[in-house]
Structures are given as C-alpha cells and as structure tokens.
Design an enzyme around this catalytic site. Structure first.
Site, short mmCIF file in Angstrom:
data_model
loop_
_atom_site.label_atom_id
_atom_site.label_comp_id
_atom_site.label_asym_id
_atom_site.label_seq_id
_atom_site.Cartn_x
_atom_site.Cartn_y
_atom_site.Cartn_z
N THR A 1 10.75 -3.83 2.16
CA THR A 1 9.82 -4.72 2.82
C THR A 1 10.25 -6.16 2.57
OG1 THR A 1 7.48 -5.18 3.20
CG2 THR A 1 8.11 -4.67 0.92
N ARG B 1 0.84 -1.21 0.00
CA ARG B 1 0.00 0.00 0.00
C ARG B 1 0.87 1.25 0.00
NH1 ARG B 1 -5.91 -1.29 1.71
NH2 ARG B 1 -5.70 -3.53 1.96
N ALA C 1 7.78 -7.86 13.26
CA ALA C 1 6.99 -6.75 13.79
C ALA C 1 7.12 -6.67 15.31
CB ALA C 1 5.53 -6.93 13.39
N GLY D 1 3.82 -13.10 20.03
CA GLY D 1 4.53 -13.18 18.75
C GLY D 1 5.94 -12.66 18.88
N ALA D 2 6.83 -13.25 18.08
CA ALA D 2 8.25 -12.86 18.16
C ALA D 2 8.85 -12.78 16.76
CB ALA D 2 9.03 -13.85 19.02
N GLY D 3 8.05 -12.29 15.81
CA GLY D 3 8.54 -12.10 14.45
C GLY D 3 9.13 -10.72 14.28
N ASP E 1 9.03 1.10 12.11
CA ASP E 1 7.85 0.29 12.46
C ASP E 1 7.41 0.50 13.91
OD1 ASP E 1 7.42 -0.88 9.97
OD2 ASP E 1 8.72 -2.60 10.38
N LYS F 1 14.39 -6.79 4.41
CA LYS F 1 14.64 -5.90 5.55
C LYS F 1 16.00 -6.15 6.23
CE LYS F 1 10.02 -4.52 6.91
NZ LYS F 1 9.15 -4.33 8.05
P1 NAP Z 1 6.58 -12.96 11.01
O1 NAP Z 1 7.95 -12.43 11.24
O2 NAP Z 1 6.36 -14.03 9.99
O3 NAP Z 1 6.03 -13.53 12.43
C1 NAP Z 1 4.81 -14.22 12.50
C2 NAP Z 1 4.46 -14.47 13.97
O4 NAP Z 1 3.20 -15.15 14.05
C3 NAP Z 1 5.48 -15.36 14.70
O5 NAP Z 1 5.57 -14.96 16.04
C4 NAP Z 1 4.81 -16.74 14.56
O6 NAP Z 1 5.21 -17.66 15.56
C5 NAP Z 1 3.36 -16.37 14.77
N1 NAP Z 1 2.48 -17.41 14.27
C6 NAP Z 1 2.21 -17.70 12.96
N2 NAP Z 1 1.36 -18.77 12.90
C7 NAP Z 1 1.10 -19.14 14.19
C8 NAP Z 1 0.30 -20.17 14.77
N3 NAP Z 1 -0.41 -21.03 14.02
N4 NAP Z 1 0.26 -20.24 16.13
C9 NAP Z 1 0.96 -19.39 16.91
N5 NAP Z 1 1.74 -18.40 16.39
C10 NAP Z 1 1.81 -18.28 15.05
O7 NAP Z 1 5.56 -11.80 10.65
P2 NAP Z 1 5.61 -10.24 11.03
O8 NAP Z 1 6.26 -9.49 9.93
O9 NAP Z 1 6.11 -10.08 12.42
O10 NAP Z 1 4.05 -9.87 10.95
C11 NAP Z 1 3.12 -10.43 11.85
C12 NAP Z 1 1.70 -9.89 11.55
O11 NAP Z 1 1.69 -8.48 11.71
C13 NAP Z 1 1.21 -10.14 10.12
O12 NAP Z 1 -0.16 -10.42 10.20
C14 NAP Z 1 1.43 -8.81 9.41
O13 NAP Z 1 0.51 -8.59 8.36
C15 NAP Z 1 1.18 -7.82 10.54
N6 NAP Z 1 1.91 -6.55 10.39
C16 NAP Z 1 1.18 -5.40 10.44
C17 NAP Z 1 1.84 -4.18 10.32
C18 NAP Z 1 1.04 -2.90 10.35
O14 NAP Z 1 1.56 -1.87 9.92
N7 NAP Z 1 -0.18 -2.91 10.87
C19 NAP Z 1 3.23 -4.14 10.21
C20 NAP Z 1 3.95 -5.34 10.20
C21 NAP Z 1 3.26 -6.55 10.29
P3 NAP Z 1 6.48 -18.65 15.29
O15 NAP Z 1 7.71 -17.86 15.60
O16 NAP Z 1 6.24 -19.78 16.23
O17 NAP Z 1 6.40 -19.08 13.84
#
Ligand code: NAP
Length: 284
Positions: free
Chosen positions: A68, A22, A138, A134-136, A109, A72
């Site tokens: 992105t 976006r 974001a 969560g520990a990704g 972010d 990153k």
């Molecule tokens: P990421 O690095 O892929 O991390 C994904 C996270 O979700 C990890 O902690 C993962 O746990 C957890 N997860 C995924 N499937 C799961 C399940 N079935 N059960 C439990 N935990 C699960 O992604 P990210 O970049 O941090 O983004 C995470 C979310 O935030 C996404 O939905 C993204 O669209 C959103 N986001 C929004 C913004 C915004 O501006 N609003 C910005 C960035 C991201 P594991 O470590 O165990 O895999």
C-alpha cells in the site's frame, strides 16, 4: 486454528505507515474462519528499506504481500514479473512469491471496485458512458476495470487536468478528458458516476456537484469509506439513483491475494463486513 505450526503460510501488508490498514483484520478473519495454518502481518517498511525487505520476504518463507501507500509503484518495478493489469494501472497492490523465490505483481483494486459495484447493483450494465471524478491511483485502477468491462466511453475529470491527460494518453480510447468545471454538464446521458477523489472524505472539503442533470437510472458510486454515506451518495439516493458505497471495494480487492497465498477462495459476507468495519456494520 489455535496456534501456528512451523509450516504456517505467511503473508502481510507493506506500507508506511501501516497502522491504519484494515488488511490484517480482513485477512485474519478469513484465516480464522477457514481454519488455515497461516498468518497475515502488518509490515511497517520505510521507503528507504523497501527493496531490502521486499527481496528478503520470499527468503523468509512469505507466500506474498499486499503493498500500500507509498510502495505501490516501487513494488511494480521490483517484481520479477508483472501482469497486464499491474502494468496498465502502473502500480501493484498484490505480490505473489513463487516457490523459486521469484515475484509476480498484480493489481486487484479495479477487480474490487467492479465486484463491489455488482454486489450492490446486480443489474448494472456497462452500456452507457461513465463519468469518473479524480485521476489518482484509485481512478487508474477503476478506469482499467471499466474499459475491460466494456464501458463505451469514460469521461475523466480531475482538478489537475494534466494528470487525467496522462491517464488518457496511456490507456487510450475510450477515455476522454474534460475540464473539472464541466462535471455537471457531462452527466445527462451517463450510466455511472464514480467519485475517486478524496473530496467528501472525513476532514476533507466536500465534493461540490449538483446532480440535476443525472438520470435517476444512473448508478452513483463513491469509493470513500469514511463516512460510508457521503453527501454525494445521499443526494443521489434522494433523486432515486442506485448507490454504491466504498467499504466493499476494500473487501473484494483482498480476495485474489488470499486465494493465491492461502489456497482458498474466500467469500465477502456480512460476518466479514462486521469484522472489518464494525463502526459501520455493527460489531460481530
Ligand atoms: P490520490 O492518488 O492521492 O488521488 C487523490 C485525488 O483526489 C486526485 O484526483 C486529486 O486531484 C483529488 N483531489 C484531492 N483534493 C482535491 C480538491 N480539493 N479538489 C479537487 N480534487 C481533489 O488518492 P487515491 O489513492 O486515488 O485515493 C482517492 C480516495 O479513494 C481516497 O479517499 C481513498 O481513501 C479512497 N480509496 C478507497 C478505496 C476503497 O477500497 N474503497 C481504495 C483506494 C482509495 P489532483 O490530481 O488535482 O490532486
């Protein structure tokens, strides 16, 4: 501005894929609104070509770029300099190319998360423990922002505990790692609950968590923006908690980049929300 001049300022977003981004609509809205001689382009760049393109952009007159997924971490490594935020988050989302062609990496972010939180809950205070799910990527940015804001304790829970432990090891106190199964037990004295997992997102499994022990005074944030009102936020609202939806984080994180590249501090307002998320806020 009806057309670009030869001196137009250039920026863009590098991703692979990038068609879902976006950011071009977001930055393009501000360029039009402030009548700036500039352009912001989607830049689909394959990971194998990332270094070549990254090094070429300042030579082609670009003022900077957003980066992105999946670039990153690579951007942080390639930049000539990285600020403290990008280094602690271990990823960059914003690059500034200086006049001499050198590059500075930063990460906005966490700033976007906090600005969005304050926008929606103006009297939120960093005076109680925060629970982060969560520990990704974001989560890391949000945790750094919460630490810098003075949150006394951050309880971090992730399905894969080792990922949470790695963050705690790098960022240190006040991050405390707990088991994913303890996510309801840690809520009673929390002032903030943040979902940074992809659970609850459209086409993903739901986030399973009962909020019975959460104080109605606590704020609940979800960074997911499709849907805008996740089941977590619906349950929190029903209990009387204040809630923070996700789209604003994306809007606010874009502010510092636009200012650095195009020389004007832009505002996040209803016209921007409608331009970037017409399906949520209605078409402009
Ligand atoms: P990421 O690095 O892929 O991390 C994904 C996270 O979700 C990890 O902690 C993962 O746990 C957890 N997860 C995924 N499937 C799961 C399940 N079935 N059960 C439990 N935990 C699960 O992604 P990210 O970049 O941090 O983004 C995470 C979310 O935030 C996404 O939905 C993204 O669209 C959103 N986001 C929004 C913004 C915004 O501006 N609003 C910005 C960035 C991201 P594991 O470590 O165990 O895999």
């Amino acid at each position: 501005m009806t057309g670009l001049s030869g001196a137009a300022k250039l920026a863009g977003v590098m991703g692979w894929p990038v068609s879902h981004s976006r950011s071009p609509r977001l930055q393009g809205h501000w360029l039009a609104r402030y009548d700036i001689d500039g352009a912001y382009l989607p830049l689909p760049v394959n990971p194998g070509d990332f270094e070549t393109v990254f090094r070429a952009l300042p030579k082609m007159g670009f003022s900077g770029v957003n980066v992105t997924i999946p670039h990153k971490e690579a951007a942080l490594l390639l930049a000539d300099e990285a600020d403290d935020l990008a280094r602690r988050i271990a990823a960059a989302n914003t690059i500034i190319f200086r006049e001499d062609g050198s590059s500075l990496a930063t990460n906005t972010d966490g700033f976007g998360f906090l600005m969005n939180l304050q926008d929606q809950v103006s009297d939120w205070k960093a005076d109680a423990p925060a629970v982060v799910l969560g520990a990704g990527g974001a989560a890391r940015a949000i945790i750094v922002a919460l630490i810098d804001r003075g949150v006394p304790e951050i309880r971090l829970l992730n399905r894969t505990k080792a990922r949470a432990e790695a963050i705690a090891g790098e960022l240190g106190s006040p991050v405390h790692v707990l088991d994913w199964t303890e996510r309801e037990a840690v809520l009673s004295d929390a002032g903030l609950l943040v979902n940074t997992t992809s659970l609850g997102m459209k086409d993903n499994p739901p986030l399973e968590i009962r909020l019975d022990d959460l104080s109605p005074q606590a704020t609940v944030a979800d960074i997911i923006y499709a849907p805008v009102e996740t089941d977590l936020l619906i349950s929190a609202k029903a209990r009387g908690s204040r809630v923070v939806t996700g789209p604003g984080m994306l809007l606010h994180q874009a502010v510092p980049g636009f200012e650095a590249w195009f020389g004007r501090r832009p505002v996040v307002d209803d016209a921007l929300r409608q331009a970037v998320f017409p399906e949520i806020y209605g078409a402009p």
